[in-house]
Write an enzyme that holds these catalytic residues in place. Sequence first.
Site, PDB file in Angstrom:
ATOM      1  N   LYS A 180     -22.544   9.974  42.796  1.00 27.62           N
ATOM      2  CA  LYS A 180     -22.504  11.242  43.552  1.00 27.62           C
ATOM      3  C   LYS A 180     -21.145  11.880  43.278  1.00 27.62           C
ATOM      4  O   LYS A 180     -20.137  11.481  43.851  1.00 27.62           O
ATOM      5  CB  LYS A 180     -22.685  10.963  45.045  1.00 27.62           C
ATOM      6  CG  LYS A 180     -23.349  12.066  45.844  1.00 27.62           C
ATOM      7  CD  LYS A 180     -22.675  13.431  45.772  1.00 27.62           C
ATOM      8  CE  LYS A 180     -21.535  13.578  46.760  1.00 27.62           C
ATOM      9  NZ  LYS A 180     -20.721  14.795  46.521  1.00 27.62           N
ATOM     10  N   GLU A 255     -11.468   2.909  48.315  1.00 25.31           N
ATOM     11  CA  GLU A 255     -10.149   3.282  47.785  1.00 25.31           C
ATOM     12  C   GLU A 255      -9.775   4.599  48.451  1.00 25.31           C
ATOM     13  O   GLU A 255     -10.387   5.631  48.168  1.00 25.31           O
ATOM     14  CB  GLU A 255     -10.214   3.476  46.261  1.00 25.31           C
ATOM     15  CG  GLU A 255     -10.678   2.276  45.473  1.00 25.31           C
ATOM     16  CD  GLU A 255      -9.617   1.182  45.382  1.00 25.31           C
ATOM     17  OE1 GLU A 255      -8.496   1.385  45.865  1.00 25.31           O
ATOM     18  OE2 GLU A 255      -9.940   0.115  44.840  1.00 25.31           O
ATOM     19  N   CYS A 288      -3.452  10.350  45.114  1.00 24.89           N
ATOM     20  CA  CYS A 288      -3.441   9.424  46.252  1.00 24.89           C
ATOM     21  C   CYS A 288      -2.192   8.551  46.263  1.00 24.89           C
ATOM     22  O   CYS A 288      -1.681   8.183  47.308  1.00 24.89           O
ATOM     23  CB  CYS A 288      -4.687   8.552  46.225  1.00 24.89           C
ATOM     24  SG  CYS A 288      -4.869   7.633  44.687  1.00 24.89           S
ATOM     25  N   GLU A 385      -1.509  12.305  55.411  1.00 24.79           N
ATOM     26  CA  GLU A 385      -1.573  12.632  53.981  1.00 24.79           C
ATOM     27  C   GLU A 385      -1.769  14.132  53.809  1.00 24.79           C
ATOM     28  O   GLU A 385      -2.745  14.688  54.298  1.00 24.79           O
ATOM     29  CB  GLU A 385      -2.744  11.870  53.338  1.00 24.79           C
ATOM     30  CG  GLU A 385      -2.811  12.066  51.847  1.00 24.79           C
ATOM     31  CD  GLU A 385      -4.039  11.412  51.222  1.00 24.79           C
ATOM     32  OE1 GLU A 385      -5.147  11.561  51.773  1.00 24.79           O
ATOM     33  OE2 GLU A 385      -3.886  10.753  50.178  1.00 24.79           O
TER      34      GLU A 385
END
Length: 488
Positions: A180, A255, A288, A385
């Site tokens: 996806k 992750e 990230c 973040e």
Amino acid sequence: MSSTVQIAGIEVSTEHFINGKRVASERKFTSISPIDGSKLAEISAGGKVETDAAVAAARNAFPAWAALGPEGRLPILKRFSKNILDNVEKLAAVETADNGSILAGNIMGGMPRAAHNIQFFAESAMKLNVQEIDSPTVNNFVRHDPAGVAALISPWNGPFMLTTWKVGPALAAGNTVVVKPPEWAPLSCSLMADLAQEAGIPAGVFNVVQGIGEEAGAALVSNDDLDRISFTGSTDTARIIGKAAAETLTPTSMELGGKSPFLVFEDADLDKAAQTLAMQYMNAGQVCLAGTRILVAESIADELQNKMKTAVSKLTIGDPREKTTRLGPLITQAHFDRVKGFVDRAIADGAQIVWGGKSAERGGLYFEPTLLSGVDPEWEISQKEVFGPVLTWQTFATEEEALKLANNTRYGLAAMLFTQSQERVARLERTLVAGTLWVNCFFVRELAAPFGGCKQSGIGREGGMWSFDFFCDVKNIAIAKGSLSGDE
Ligand code: NAD
């Protein structure tokens, strides 16, 4: 005839790829280029019907693919890898148009790496030998059997490479997959389906369902015929996926996001540290692993900041297709507003702008590389973040204080440590909470090494044997000694 669009002169299907065929949905979503806001494509928006069909196709294809064994799959996967390598420039151009990442970086780094991912895991699967463990009355044989059907979900900041990081071990181990792609950058993964098919990957082994996360993604992870869910994306989405996976008890690998510390001690090579600090703005900070919290020894703070300023001043902001560009756009207007919101709130809280802090002169989705000082470790800007070109600057007096600041978030993806003291490394490597600790370097990834996050940065590890542990059912076969003909 599949519906296609031309992206940078390359024909890309806008449909799903299910059971070896292109399939359209009536509903569509729009892919927009962050480079200039131009519309790229209307893409089929899948939901339960499409994900159910893809999972069923993958289930049907599983026995034959698993039965091939690593040696039977190796030549097919090597062709797949070669197809990626042969099309690096095309893939890079489509990915850059779609997510605004630097074209040269995709050509030199991301796409060859994607090809390597497929080849590396295909070859590594050949070493998945049966392990023998002797015991008094039985011989134990430990096998790694493919788990079955895996759902693979990836984010927009590096969709092609990050997807191969999952596709490689999943297929090499004998699983079949449903990919996806991210709705903000769905096009390069559409090309992946063509390259897989051209390599001879049988129908149903590799499927792609396009669509919105809350629709196609949610339908996929709720399917009760999945054996694995491998997800790379935000911590908030991971919580939602975790709940769906709990219903079917499907094992997940996650992750997730980060808020990594970048520590520089007084004994560090400051030139190298400054150059590496400037790299934290890579992909406009949409990485990230970026060390977004800079923690610097008081005694060298001014000198390091001056050196970093010089390095950052060389980062040209611009069209990511141009050779001189180092900083491209943010992915969408909503994400741009989110990034700017973080900066504005930090300033309202009392943070000082050392540089940047606003839209770049060229307008659009381009934001200046930003450094904020005077931040409190408990403020939102130090804890959440941002996923943009925004770093914070804090100083420390002692190693103890540095460690406390470094570990003071709910994340634990990476940590960067710049020092020339072996003793310091020996102390901090045990106490810094991070899945990866880079000492005097950054972004160096060995495929055989484990990768993943601690705390809210992830669950599980990928890379080398860790990937196979996830994508396989580990089975122990205990055979009573002397019970088989020909047995001693
Ligand atoms: P996201 O969580 O919004 O989306 C990631 C993927 O999940 C997309 O494909 C999306 O369509 C899908 N999704 C969204 N909602 C879903 C749902 N309810 N069910 C199933 N799937 C759903 O993340 P993003 O904005 O695309 O990516 C940025 C995030 O990814 C950042 O937090 C970044 O740190 C993280 N990231 C982590 C790594 C890593 O290796 N740890 C690598 C790259 C990015």
